[in-house]
Write a protein that holds these residues in place. Structure first.
Motif, PDB file in Angstrom:
ATOM      1  N   ALA A   2       0.848  -1.205   0.000  1.00  0.00           N
ATOM      2  CA  ALA A   2       0.000   0.000   0.000  1.00  0.00           C
ATOM      3  C   ALA A   2       0.883   1.253   0.000  1.00  0.00           C
ATOM      4  N   LYS A   3       1.391   1.586  -1.164  1.00  0.00           N
ATOM      5  CA  LYS A   3       2.318   2.704  -1.288  1.00  0.00           C
ATOM      6  C   LYS A   3       1.586   4.051  -1.230  1.00  0.00           C
ATOM      7  N   THR A   4       2.309   5.073  -0.804  1.00  0.00           N
ATOM      8  CA  THR A   4       1.736   6.416  -0.696  1.00  0.00           C
ATOM      9  C   THR A   4       1.862   7.130  -2.041  1.00  0.00           C
ATOM     10  N   THR A   5       0.909   6.901  -2.904  1.00  0.00           N
ATOM     11  CA  THR A   5       0.909   7.508  -4.232  1.00  0.00           C
ATOM     12  C   THR A   5      -0.041   8.711  -4.269  1.00  0.00           C
ATOM     13  N   VAL A   6       0.125   9.539  -5.291  1.00  0.00           N
ATOM     14  CA  VAL A   6      -0.762  10.683  -5.511  1.00  0.00           C
ATOM     15  C   VAL A   6      -1.836  10.285  -6.515  1.00  0.00           C
ATOM     16  N   ASP A   7      -3.095  10.482  -6.143  1.00  0.00           N
ATOM     17  CA  ASP A   7      -4.212  10.064  -7.005  1.00  0.00           C
ATOM     18  C   ASP A   7      -5.302  11.143  -6.984  1.00  0.00           C
ATOM     19  N   VAL A   8      -5.107  12.174  -7.810  1.00  0.00           N
ATOM     20  CA  VAL A   8      -6.039  13.299  -7.832  1.00  0.00           C
ATOM     21  C   VAL A   8      -7.412  12.871  -8.336  1.00  0.00           C
ATOM     22  N   GLU A   9      -7.452  12.115  -9.410  1.00  0.00           N
ATOM     23  CA  GLU A   9      -8.736  11.696  -9.966  1.00  0.00           C
ATOM     24  C   GLU A   9      -9.488  10.791  -8.997  1.00  0.00           C
ATOM     25  N   GLY A  10      -8.761   9.906  -8.334  1.00  0.00           N
ATOM     26  CA  GLY A  10      -9.378   9.044  -7.333  1.00  0.00           C
ATOM     27  C   GLY A  10      -9.962   9.847  -6.199  1.00  0.00           C
ATOM     28  N   ALA A  11      -9.258  10.905  -5.781  1.00  0.00           N
ATOM     29  CA  ALA A  11      -9.732  11.762  -4.694  1.00  0.00           C
ATOM     30  C   ALA A  11     -11.005  12.497  -5.105  1.00  0.00           C
ATOM     31  N   LYS A  12     -11.047  12.977  -6.336  1.00  0.00           N
ATOM     32  CA  LYS A  12     -12.236  13.681  -6.819  1.00  0.00           C
ATOM     33  C   LYS A  12     -13.450  12.745  -6.845  1.00  0.00           C
ATOM     34  N   LYS A  13     -13.212  11.483  -7.190  1.00  0.00           N
ATOM     35  CA  LYS A  13     -14.309  10.513  -7.214  1.00  0.00           C
ATOM     36  C   LYS A  13     -14.839  10.253  -5.802  1.00  0.00           C
ATOM     37  N   VAL A  14     -13.914  10.155  -4.821  1.00  0.00           N
ATOM     38  CA  VAL A  14     -14.330   9.952  -3.426  1.00  0.00           C
ATOM     39  C   VAL A  14     -15.243  11.091  -2.982  1.00  0.00           C
ATOM     40  N   LEU A  15     -14.877  12.310  -3.341  1.00  0.00           N
ATOM     41  CA  LEU A  15     -15.674  13.485  -2.944  1.00  0.00           C
ATOM     42  C   LEU A  15     -17.027  13.492  -3.655  1.00  0.00           C
ATOM     43  N   LYS A  16     -17.030  13.189  -4.949  1.00  0.00           N
ATOM     44  CA  LYS A  16     -18.275  13.182  -5.719  1.00  0.00           C
ATOM     45  C   LYS A  16     -19.236  12.124  -5.189  1.00  0.00           C
ATOM     46  N   ASP A  17     -18.699  10.931  -4.898  1.00  0.00           N
ATOM     47  CA  ASP A  17     -19.533   9.852  -4.385  1.00  0.00           C
ATOM     48  C   ASP A  17     -20.107  10.177  -3.010  1.00  0.00           C
ATOM     49  N   ALA A  18     -19.401  11.045  -2.266  1.00  0.00           N
ATOM     50  CA  ALA A  18     -19.855  11.413  -0.926  1.00  0.00           C
ATOM     51  C   ALA A  18     -20.820  12.601  -0.950  1.00  0.00           C
ATOM     52  N   GLY A  19     -21.099  13.144  -2.144  1.00  0.00           N
ATOM     53  CA  GLY A  19     -22.071  14.215  -2.253  1.00  0.00           C
ATOM     54  C   GLY A  19     -21.522  15.614  -2.300  1.00  0.00           C
ATOM     55  N   TYR A  20     -20.191  15.745  -2.435  1.00  0.00           N
ATOM     56  CA  TYR A  20     -19.592  17.082  -2.524  1.00  0.00           C
ATOM     57  C   TYR A  20     -19.572  17.532  -3.977  1.00  0.00           C
ATOM     58  N   LYS A  21     -19.671  18.842  -4.189  1.00  0.00           N
ATOM     59  CA  LYS A  21     -19.716  19.379  -5.542  1.00  0.00           C
ATOM     60  C   LYS A  21     -18.621  20.415  -5.756  1.00  0.00           C
ATOM     61  N   LEU A  22     -18.077  20.411  -6.966  1.00  0.00           N
ATOM     62  CA  LEU A  22     -17.061  21.385  -7.358  1.00  0.00           C
ATOM     63  C   LEU A  22     -17.740  22.439  -8.226  1.00  0.00           C
ATOM     64  N   LYS A  23     -17.684  23.698  -7.790  1.00  0.00           N
ATOM     65  CA  LYS A  23     -18.349  24.778  -8.523  1.00  0.00           C
ATOM     66  C   LYS A  23     -17.438  25.999  -8.556  1.00  0.00           C
ATOM     67  N   GLY A  24     -17.140  26.460  -9.769  1.00  0.00           N
ATOM     68  CA  GLY A  24     -16.273  27.631  -9.911  1.00  0.00           C
ATOM     69  C   GLY A  24     -14.896  27.419  -9.339  1.00  0.00           C
ATOM     70  N   GLY A  25     -14.429  26.181  -9.390  1.00  0.00           N
ATOM     71  CA  GLY A  25     -13.102  25.879  -8.870  1.00  0.00           C
ATOM     72  C   GLY A  25     -13.059  25.703  -7.366  1.00  0.00           C
ATOM     73  N   LYS A  26     -14.221  25.758  -6.711  1.00  0.00           N
ATOM     74  CA  LYS A  26     -14.261  25.605  -5.259  1.00  0.00           C
ATOM     75  C   LYS A  26     -15.101  24.395  -4.870  1.00  0.00           C
ATOM     76  N   LEU A  27     -14.596  23.650  -3.904  1.00  0.00           N
ATOM     77  CA  LEU A  27     -15.334  22.500  -3.398  1.00  0.00           C
ATOM     78  C   LEU A  27     -16.355  22.974  -2.374  1.00  0.00           C
ATOM     79  N   LEU A  28     -17.608  22.602  -2.594  1.00  0.00           N
ATOM     80  CA  LEU A  28     -18.683  23.017  -1.700  1.00  0.00           C
ATOM     81  C   LEU A  28     -19.060  21.881  -0.759  1.00  0.00           C
ATOM     82  N   ASP A  29     -19.328  22.234   0.505  1.00  0.00           N
ATOM     83  CA  ASP A  29     -19.789  21.212   1.441  1.00  0.00           C
ATOM     84  C   ASP A  29     -21.258  20.903   1.159  1.00  0.00           C
ATOM     85  N   LYS A  30     -21.849  20.060   1.952  1.00  0.00           N
ATOM     86  CA  LYS A  30     -23.198  19.594   1.660  1.00  0.00           C
ATOM     87  C   LYS A  30     -24.261  20.654   1.909  1.00  0.00           C
TER      88      LYS A  30
END
Length: 565
Positions: free
Chosen positions: A354-382
C-alpha cells in the motif's frame, strides 16, 4: 521541529522559537567547584554546556508532568527529576538501566510490578528519597487525570520499607517502559500542591544532578547540585537558551554559541557541519514514531472521512521529503504510516504494497460519491458553502511550515482552500492540546511496536472535549470505539497471534478513516559539538537518544567529559 518529546515523547519530544543569543560567560557555578581549575586545564571551557532550542520565549514553569511547561519544552526537567528506570527509545525492547529503582519485577501477565527503591538518592534540599515518595508520585498521577499523560489505569499502590508495589486490572505489556520511566517527585513538596496540573513549580526540588539557578523567558540556567547521589558531575552549569526560530538556532549552532540542540537544518552540511568539520556532529536515529497532519475530527467538514481520505490521496510525500525535510527525516512510503524498514514485520498482509501515491482523480471521485460538488473551482460542502481550513504550526519551524504550504497547494486541485497560520510555540502547544485548530503538523509517540503510534492518535481513553487539555494524545479528538477496542485487545493479548490480529485492525482503521496524514518518520536526533565536551551517544555507541528534550539527556550530561586540547 519534533517530539518531546515524551517525546517529541517526540516524545518525539519538540522544537521551535525564542529570543537572544546567549553569550558564553566566563564564570560558572561554585557548586562542585573544587575541580573547576582541573576542568579548565582539560579544555572544558568554564564547565558550561550551552543548550539551545528554537522554542520562543518561555513562561516560568518547571512542572515535570506538563508537556506545555518550559521544563519540558527545553528539556531541563530531565536533569532535575529522575526516573525509576532509564530506558532507551532507540532500543525500546531492551531492558532499562536501574536508576532510582535498584531492581524491578513484573508478574501476573504484567498486571503487577514491584520496585526496590535505592537508599542512596536524596532530594536537592537534603531530605532522603524514599519508597514513600515513589508511591506518592504514582498515587498523585492516578488521582489527577490531567497529569496522567499516558492514560495508564493504575489500581493498587502500596509501599513497605524500600519496596513499592503497583497493581493493574489489565496487562501493562505495552506500557512497561512508560511506567518504569516515570519521574519521581518529593512528597513533602507536592503533597502541599493544590492542583498538580496547574502548579508552576517555580522552585523545583528534584533528585537529579542539577538545580535551577535563574529563569528568564530566553535563558534558563541550572547549576550542579552541591552533592549528587551518583557522584560529582563534570559539567558544572547548563544554560538553556530558547531562540526565536530555527534560523536563530542554526546561527547559534554554526557559531558555537549553542553546543547541543534538536533543530531542523535545511542544508545541514553547509549550514552546520562545514562550519567546523572536526567538532560539529549530527546524529538522527529514528524509532517507530512519525510526523503527520492531525485533523481536528470534531470540526465540519473534517468530521467526514470522505474529506480526510480525499485530502490524503493528493499529498505528495516524496516532494515533502525532499523540499520540506531536506531528506533529513526518513520518508514515509506506506499508507499505514508505519516507518520502513523497521516496521516491515508489523505490516498487515493487505497493506504490504500500500504505497503512498498521488491520485487526484481518485480523490475527486471519493468526494463526488460522498455528495460534494465542485463549482467555480471551489469544493462546496453539503450545505453549499466553500470548504476552507487553517493550517497551524509555530513560526520558524521551517520544515513544518513548508510542508503545510505544499499540502495547501496540493488541495487546490480538489477546490479546497487552505491558509497557513503561524503562532508562538507556546500558543500552538496550548491550542493543540485544547483542540483549538483545524489541522496541524505534529509528531506521535514511538515505541517498540507501532502500538504507541496508533494509541497516540486514536485512543478513546485519551479523548477530551474541546477546550479541555489532552495531555500528549488524541489531539484530533478521533472517536472510534473500534480503534479503542483494538488497542485494548493488543495491550491485553496473551500471545503474539492475538496482538497481530489487533494490530492489523488498527492499520485498517488508520488507512480507511485517516485521522491523520503521515508525512515522515520521526527522528530522535540532535546536533552537538565535541569542541568542549565528549562522550555523546552516536551510531557507534547508541546508549541513548541524543536529543536534549528526551529523558536520556540526564544520562548524556553525566557521561560527558571535558575535551582534551
Amino acid at each position: 521541529m519534533s517530539p518531546t518529546r515524551s517525546t517529541r515523547h517526540r516524545k518525539l519530544q519538540v522544537l521551535a522559537a525564542a529570543t537572544a543569543v546567549v553569550a558564553l560567560a566566563a564564570g560558572c557555578s561554585d557548586a562542585n567547584s573544587k575541580n573547576n581549575q582541573e576542568d579548565r586545564k582539560a579544555g572544558a571551557a568554564t564547565g558550561v554546556l550551552n543548550i539551545g532550542m528554537p522554542n520562543g520565549p518561555q513562561t516560568n514553569n518547571s512542572n515535570p508532568f506538563l508537556g506545555t511547561s518550559a521544563a519540558n519544552s527545553l528539556g531541563y526537567r530531565n536533569v532535575m527529576y529522575e526516573p525509576l528506570v532509564m530506558t532507551n527509545p532507540i532500543k525500546p525492547a531492551e531492558k532499562g538501566k536501574p536508576w532510582l529503582a535498584s531492581a524491578w519485577t513484573w508478574s501476573d501477565n504484567f498486571t503487577k510490578v514491584e520496585f526496590t527503591v535505592t537508599d542512596k538518592a536524596k532530594w536537592s534540599d537534603g531530605k532522603p528519597l524514599t519508597a514513600e515518595d515513589v508511591a506518592f508520585t504514582f498515587q498523585m498521577i492516578k488521582d489527577n487525570k490531567a497529569i496522567n499523560g499516558n492514560g495508564i489505569a493504575y489500581d493498587g499502590i502500596e509501599s513497605s520499607g524500600d519496596k513499592v508495589t503497583l497493581t493493574f486490572k489489565e496487562s501493562q505489556f505495552v506500557n512497561q517502559n512508560k511506567i518504569v520511566s516515570t519521574f519521581v517527585v518529593p512528597k513533602h513538596i507536592w503533597s502541599k500542591v493544590k492542583d498538580p496540573a496547574t502548579e508552576p513549580n517555580r522552585k523545583p526540588i528534584g533528585s537529579g544532578p542539577y538545580v535551577l539557578k535563574t529563569f528568564t523567558p530566553q535563558t534558563t540556567t541550572l547549576v550542579a547540585a552541591p552533592s549528587y547521589w551518583k557522584g560529582e558531575t563534570k559539567v558544572k552549569e547548563l544554560r538553556y537558551t530558547s531562540y526565536n526560530d530555527n534560523s536563530a538556532q542554526t546561527t547559534a549552532l554554526a557559531s558555537g554559541k549553542s553546543e547541543w540542540s534538536f533543530v531542523f537544518l535545511p542544508d545541514f552540511k553547509k549550514l552546520y557541519i562545514d562550519k567546523d568539520p572536526e567538532n560539529h556532529k549530527l546524529w538522527f536515529p529514528s524509532g517507530l514514531g512519525i510526523h503527520g497532519l492531525w485533523f481536528n475530527t470534531t470540526k465540519k467538514p473534517f468530521d467526514d472521512v470522505a474529506i480526510r481520505r480525499a485530502m490524503e490521496m493528493v499529498v505528495d510525500r516524496h516532494a515533502i521529503h525532499i523540499q520540506a525535510q531536506a531528506t533529513l527525516y526518513p520518508e514515509i512510503t506506506n499508507k499505514t504510516g508505519i516507518p520502513q524498514p523497521a516496521g516491515e514485520p508489523f505490516l498487515a498482509p493487505e497493506y504490504k504494497d500500500a504505497k503512498t501515491t498521488v491520485d487526484v482523480e481518485g480523490a475527486k471521485k471519493v468526494l463526488k460519491d460522498a455528495g460534494y460538488k465542485l463549482k467555480g473551482g471551489k469544493l462546496l460542502d453539503k450545505s453549499g458553502k466553500p470548504i476552507t481550513l487553517t493550517l497551524t504550526d509555530p513560526a520558524g519551524w521551517n520544515d513544518y511550515i513548508t510542508g503545510l504550504q505544499m499540502m495547501a497547494e496540493s488541495w487546490k486541485e480538489l477546490g479546497i482552500e487552505a491558509k497557513v497560520k503561524t503562532q508562538t510555540a507556546e500558543a500552538w502547544t496550548s491550542d493543540v492540546s485544547n483542540g483549538k485548530f483545524d489541522a496541524t503538523l505534529h509528531w506521535t509517540n514511538s515505541g517498540a511496536t507501532p502500538y504507541d503510534l496508533y494509541q497516540n492518535v486514536m485512543d478513546g481513553e485519551l479523548l477530551q472535549p474541546i477546550g479541555k487539555a489532552a495531555q500528549l494524545g488524541n489531539f484530533g479528538r478521533f472517536d472510534s470505539p473500534e480503534a479503542t477496542k483494538a488497542l485494548k485487545e493488543y495491550a491485553n493479548a496473551a500471545d503474539d497471534s492475538a496482538r497481530t490480529t489487533a494490530l492489523n485492525t488498527l492499520q485498517k482503521i488508520f488507512v480507511e478513516q485517516v485521522p491523520m496524514i503521515p508525512t515522515a518518520a520521526a527522528p530522535i536526533g540532535a546536533e552537538y559539538s565535541t569542541k568542549n565536551w565528549v562522550g555523546w551517544p552516536d551510531e557507534s555507541n547508541p546508549y541513548g537518544s541524543p536529543q536534549p528534550t528526551q529523558q536520556n539527556a540526564l544520562e548524556i550530561v553525566l557521561n560527558l567529559k571535558p575535551a582534551k586540547k
